[in-house]
Design an enzyme around this catalytic site. Structure first.
Site, PDB file in Angstrom:
ATOM      1  N   GLY A 141      -5.370  50.170 -44.747  1.00 43.11           N
ATOM      2  CA  GLY A 141      -5.596  48.762 -44.397  1.00 43.11           C
ATOM      3  C   GLY A 141      -4.340  47.936 -44.609  1.00 43.11           C
ATOM      4  O   GLY A 141      -3.724  48.008 -45.670  1.00 43.11           O
ATOM      5  N   ARG A 172      -0.570  43.577 -40.824  1.00 44.08           N
ATOM      6  CA  ARG A 172       0.179  43.682 -39.556  1.00 44.08           C
ATOM      7  C   ARG A 172       0.170  45.133 -39.079  1.00 44.08           C
ATOM      8  O   ARG A 172       0.991  45.937 -39.489  1.00 44.08           O
ATOM      9  CB  ARG A 172       1.621  43.214 -39.765  1.00 44.08           C
ATOM     10  CG  ARG A 172       1.727  41.747 -40.193  1.00 44.08           C
ATOM     11  CD  ARG A 172       3.052  41.443 -40.824  1.00 44.08           C
ATOM     12  NE  ARG A 172       3.222  42.150 -42.084  1.00 44.08           N
ATOM     13  CZ  ARG A 172       4.305  42.841 -42.422  1.00 44.08           C
ATOM     14  NH1 ARG A 172       5.313  42.937 -41.604  1.00 44.08           N
ATOM     15  NH2 ARG A 172       4.374  43.462 -43.592  1.00 44.08           N
ATOM     16  N   VAL A 232      -2.214  47.492 -65.772  1.00 44.44           N
ATOM     17  CA  VAL A 232      -1.498  47.071 -66.981  1.00 44.44           C
ATOM     18  C   VAL A 232      -0.298  47.985 -67.196  1.00 44.44           C
ATOM     19  O   VAL A 232      -0.449  49.204 -67.318  1.00 44.44           O
ATOM     20  CB  VAL A 232      -2.405  47.122 -68.239  1.00 44.44           C
ATOM     21  CG1 VAL A 232      -1.627  46.688 -69.480  1.00 44.44           C
ATOM     22  CG2 VAL A 232      -3.625  46.248 -68.062  1.00 44.44           C
ATOM     23  N   ILE A 237       2.927  53.158 -67.353  1.00 43.23           N
ATOM     24  CA  ILE A 237       2.638  53.525 -68.748  1.00 43.23           C
ATOM     25  C   ILE A 237       1.145  53.770 -68.940  1.00 43.23           C
ATOM     26  O   ILE A 237       0.327  52.891 -68.672  1.00 43.23           O
ATOM     27  CB  ILE A 237       3.098  52.400 -69.716  1.00 43.23           C
ATOM     28  CG1 ILE A 237       4.560  52.041 -69.447  1.00 43.23           C
ATOM     29  CG2 ILE A 237       2.889  52.814 -71.152  1.00 43.23           C
ATOM     30  CD1 ILE A 237       5.033  50.821 -70.213  1.00 43.23           C
ATOM     31  N   LYS A 290      -3.170  40.733 -68.123  1.00 43.99           N
ATOM     32  CA  LYS A 290      -3.118  42.064 -68.739  1.00 43.99           C
ATOM     33  C   LYS A 290      -3.696  42.024 -70.163  1.00 43.99           C
ATOM     34  O   LYS A 290      -4.365  42.970 -70.601  1.00 43.99           O
ATOM     35  CB  LYS A 290      -1.678  42.570 -68.745  1.00 43.99           C
ATOM     36  CG  LYS A 290      -1.190  42.853 -67.322  1.00 43.99           C
ATOM     37  CD  LYS A 290       0.316  42.937 -67.240  1.00 43.99           C
ATOM     38  CE  LYS A 290       0.774  43.228 -65.823  1.00 43.99           C
ATOM     39  NZ  LYS A 290       2.235  43.098 -65.662  1.00 43.99           N
TER      40      LYS A 290
HETATM   41  P1  NAP Z   1       2.872  44.153 -51.510  1.00 40.04           P
HETATM   42  O1  NAP Z   1       4.146  44.891 -51.448  1.00 40.04           O
HETATM   43  O2  NAP Z   1       2.861  42.680 -51.240  1.00 40.04           O
HETATM   44  O3  NAP Z   1       1.887  44.855 -50.459  1.00 40.04           O
HETATM   45  C1  NAP Z   1       0.613  44.337 -50.171  1.00 40.04           C
HETATM   46  C2  NAP Z   1       0.013  45.162 -49.030  1.00 40.04           C
HETATM   47  O4  NAP Z   1      -1.324  44.731 -48.840  1.00 40.04           O
HETATM   48  C3  NAP Z   1       0.741  44.992 -47.718  1.00 40.04           C
HETATM   49  O5  NAP Z   1       0.831  46.213 -47.023  1.00 40.04           O
HETATM   50  C4  NAP Z   1      -0.153  44.002 -46.939  1.00 40.04           C
HETATM   51  O6  NAP Z   1      -0.134  44.200 -45.539  1.00 40.04           O
HETATM   52  C5  NAP Z   1      -1.516  44.369 -47.473  1.00 40.04           C
HETATM   53  N1  NAP Z   1      -2.403  43.214 -47.431  1.00 40.04           N
HETATM   54  C6  NAP Z   1      -2.293  42.066 -48.144  1.00 40.04           C
HETATM   55  N2  NAP Z   1      -3.314  41.232 -47.813  1.00 40.04           N
HETATM   56  C7  NAP Z   1      -4.053  41.887 -46.888  1.00 40.04           C
HETATM   57  C8  NAP Z   1      -5.215  41.546 -46.166  1.00 40.04           C
HETATM   58  N3  NAP Z   1      -5.803  40.363 -46.289  1.00 40.04           N
HETATM   59  N4  NAP Z   1      -5.717  42.464 -45.299  1.00 40.04           N
HETATM   60  C9  NAP Z   1      -5.112  43.640 -45.125  1.00 40.04           C
HETATM   61  N5  NAP Z   1      -3.994  44.027 -45.786  1.00 40.04           N
HETATM   62  C10 NAP Z   1      -3.486  43.148 -46.655  1.00 40.04           C
HETATM   63  O7  NAP Z   1       2.142  44.365 -52.909  1.00 40.04           O
HETATM   64  P2  NAP Z   1       2.482  45.470 -54.016  1.00 40.04           P
HETATM   65  O8  NAP Z   1       3.667  45.049 -54.792  1.00 40.04           O
HETATM   66  O9  NAP Z   1       2.445  46.812 -53.402  1.00 40.04           O
HETATM   67  O10 NAP Z   1       1.232  45.278 -55.004  1.00 40.04           O
HETATM   68  C11 NAP Z   1      -0.056  45.736 -54.650  1.00 40.04           C
HETATM   69  C12 NAP Z   1      -1.004  45.571 -55.841  1.00 40.04           C
HETATM   70  O11 NAP Z   1      -0.511  46.334 -56.941  1.00 40.04           O
HETATM   71  C13 NAP Z   1      -1.146  44.138 -56.353  1.00 40.04           C
HETATM   72  O12 NAP Z   1      -2.454  43.915 -56.808  1.00 40.04           O
HETATM   73  C14 NAP Z   1      -0.180  44.092 -57.527  1.00 40.04           C
HETATM   74  O13 NAP Z   1      -0.540  43.126 -58.488  1.00 40.04           O
HETATM   75  C15 NAP Z   1      -0.346  45.490 -58.087  1.00 40.04           C
HETATM   76  N6  NAP Z   1       0.794  45.969 -58.852  1.00 40.04           N
HETATM   77  C16 NAP Z   1       2.020  45.961 -58.301  1.00 40.04           C
HETATM   78  C17 NAP Z   1       3.104  46.428 -59.046  1.00 40.04           C
HETATM   79  C18 NAP Z   1       4.473  46.442 -58.457  1.00 40.04           C
HETATM   80  O14 NAP Z   1       5.421  46.826 -59.164  1.00 40.04           O
HETATM   81  N7  NAP Z   1       4.674  46.074 -57.216  1.00 40.04           N
HETATM   82  C19 NAP Z   1       2.893  46.874 -60.359  1.00 40.04           C
HETATM   83  C20 NAP Z   1       1.608  46.887 -60.906  1.00 40.04           C
HETATM   84  C21 NAP Z   1       0.558  46.437 -60.122  1.00 40.04           C
HETATM   85  P3  NAP Z   1       1.183  43.918 -44.658  1.00 40.04           P
HETATM   86  O15 NAP Z   1       2.136  45.003 -45.053  1.00 40.04           O
HETATM   87  O16 NAP Z   1       0.735  44.026 -43.262  1.00 40.04           O
HETATM   88  O17 NAP Z   1       1.665  42.554 -45.073  1.00 40.04           O
END
Ligand code: NAP
Length: 438
Positions: A44, A47, A131, A135, A204
């Protein structure tokens, strides 16, 4: 070998793309570990037309339809933020699919409702990646320490703020330039509010406190202060006291005077002695120190964010959920039996550091100390240095007071009274001191 385990991945960003890569690259090993092949049924995204390096046929923007497919057994939610993730996860759970998520913002506000849906459907809801990234801390708390009594969980759980504070400490930079550096290097988001104001760490802390103390704690229960007011002068004073400054998430089991148990969950920048294990956690790294009655002190350290490290934690959950599907049964459910009340910040005893500018004249120190002693806040250490203006004339003094343990309420009253004293020109900062027992 069992039938395929169908997986829907929601989100193909930093984390989702790494999860999909590892599922594809490690397919044979994962199949052997699970006892059935993992097959991605769909991904999902918003885009669908963007070039993603995955088969176009897997992409969809219809999250509801993907989650509802009969051939999907496990939904991996990596979209963030709270909505539309909550709706998608609830729909998945209600249809009997297990769910893995990294969404701390969602888990900090809705863990209870989601856990109830998982319970009703007899499926797994795992969130190790919510969290401290890679880790392992949720599983040690829910499983390895399930027979022990956790007393305290204290950690550095936000890499952005830890990077900024580490920069301030090592270079003497002020907050704004350290934040600008963090942004330029990609450690801070365009809008850094969630990190620098402590919201991310508070989410967290809520998750950790809930699990550690078998009690539902939400983000609204967590006392929170960010790092925006921490100054280069605070770091200079901290160094003189043999400390550094860290943004800490602290979850604690407290026993009141009447023997009643409470929990405290709080996030704030604090002075930490250089010899404390958390003092040497620098840059974007995270660490969590758990203290349990029988186990004593345990420390978990590593990469708290980033696509691949976070994907590692997600894959761990996915393999567990898939094994449960293959073998039958479920992982541990939400444990909330203790139902401990959350203590207000006013009753929490900690040590304090108060930095103020005062008039440079006799009697100032005794007027200042009198305000502390009136409220039974005992002073452990006082440092005073003269200040000069641009023309080199003496223009007052800076006093740093470090207290023994006092309640937040007593300290707040003391600070308000100090601010009203004629001899006090300004209260520059008030920070807590953690990691010492006095
Ligand atoms: P990201 O790079 O912004 O990616 C979000 C993805 O979700 C994108 O592919 C986006 O689609 C898709 N998306 C967002 N809203 C959507 C919607 N309404 N319908 C369909 N698709 C949707 O985010 P991320 O950094 O990977 O983080 C993802 C999750 O992991 C978050 O909850 C974040 O808090 C958690 N997290 C992230 C990290 C980290 O280091 N990044 C660490 C711990 C936890 P498009 O590509 O088409 O825009």
């Amino acid at each position: 070998m069992s039938d395929e385990i169908g997986v829907a991945v929601l989100g193909l960003g930093n984390v989702g793309s790494q999860v999909v890569r590892i599922i594809e690259e490690s397919a044979a090993d994962l199949t052997a570990r699970i006892g059935a092949p993992l097959v991605i049924r769909g991904i999902g995204v918003r885009r669908v037309d963007a070039d993603r390096g995955v088969p176009v046929g897997l992409l969809t923007d219809d999250i509801e339809a993907l989650v509802s497919r009969d051939d999907v057994d496990i939904v991996v939610e990596l979209m963030g933020p709270v909505e539309p993730a909550r709706k998608a996860i609830l729909a998945a759970l209600e249809q009997g699919k297990s769910v893995v998520t990294a969404n701390k913002a969602l888990m900090a506000v809705s863990a209870g409702k989601l856990a109830e849906a998982a319970e009703k459907a007899h499926v797994d809801l795992y969130f190790e990646a919510a969290v401290a990234g890679a880790i392992p801390v949720i599983r040690p708390l829910t499983q390895s320490l399930a027979g022990d009594t956790v007393l305290r969980v204290a950690g550095i759980v936000n890499g952005t703020t830890n990077y900024i504070l580490s920069e301030m400490d090592s270079t003497g930079a002020d907050y704004s330039s350290a934040l600008a550096d963090a942004s330029a290097l990609g450690y801070a988001e365009a809008d850094p509010t969630a990190d620098v104001e402590g919201y991310d760490a508070a989410a967290k802390a809520a998750i950790l406190a809930s699990i550690a103390f078998h009690t539902r704690v939400t983000a609204d229960d967590v006392y929170r202060e960010g790092i925006t007011k921490v100054s280069a002068a605070d770091f200079a004073s901290a160094r003189a006291l043999g400390c550094t400054i860290k943004l800490l998430a602290i979850c604690e089991r407290l026993t009141t005077g009447k023997g009643k148990q409470q929990v405290s969950a709080r996030v704030y920048p604090a002075l930490v002695p250089l010899e404390h294990p958390l003092a040497s956690v620098n840059g974007a790294f995270n660490a969590v120190v758990v203290e349990a009655e029988a186990a004593g002190r345990l420390m978990f350290y590593g990469q708290g964010a980033g696509g691949a490290p976070t994907a590692s934690a997600v894959l761990g959950d996915l393999v567990m959920a898939a094994r449960n599907r293959v073998q039958g049964g479920r992982g541990p459910r939400e444990s909330k039996y203790a139902k401990l009340p959350v203590a207000p910040i006013g009753v929490i005893p900690t040590r304090y550091y108060v930095n103020m500018n005062v008039a440079d004249r006799p009697g100032v120190l005794s007027a200042v100390s009198a305000e502390f002693s009136k409220r039974e806040v005992s002073i452990a250490e006082v440092r005073q240095e003269g200040m000069v203006d641009e023309e080199g004339q003496r223009c007052g003094a800076r006093i740093v007071v470090v207290t023994h343990q006092a309640t937040d309420a007593a300290l707040s009253e003391t600070v308000a009274a100090l601010a009203d004293l004629d001899v006090v020109q300004s209260i520059n900062s008030v920070l807590r001191m953690e990691g010492t027992s006095e």
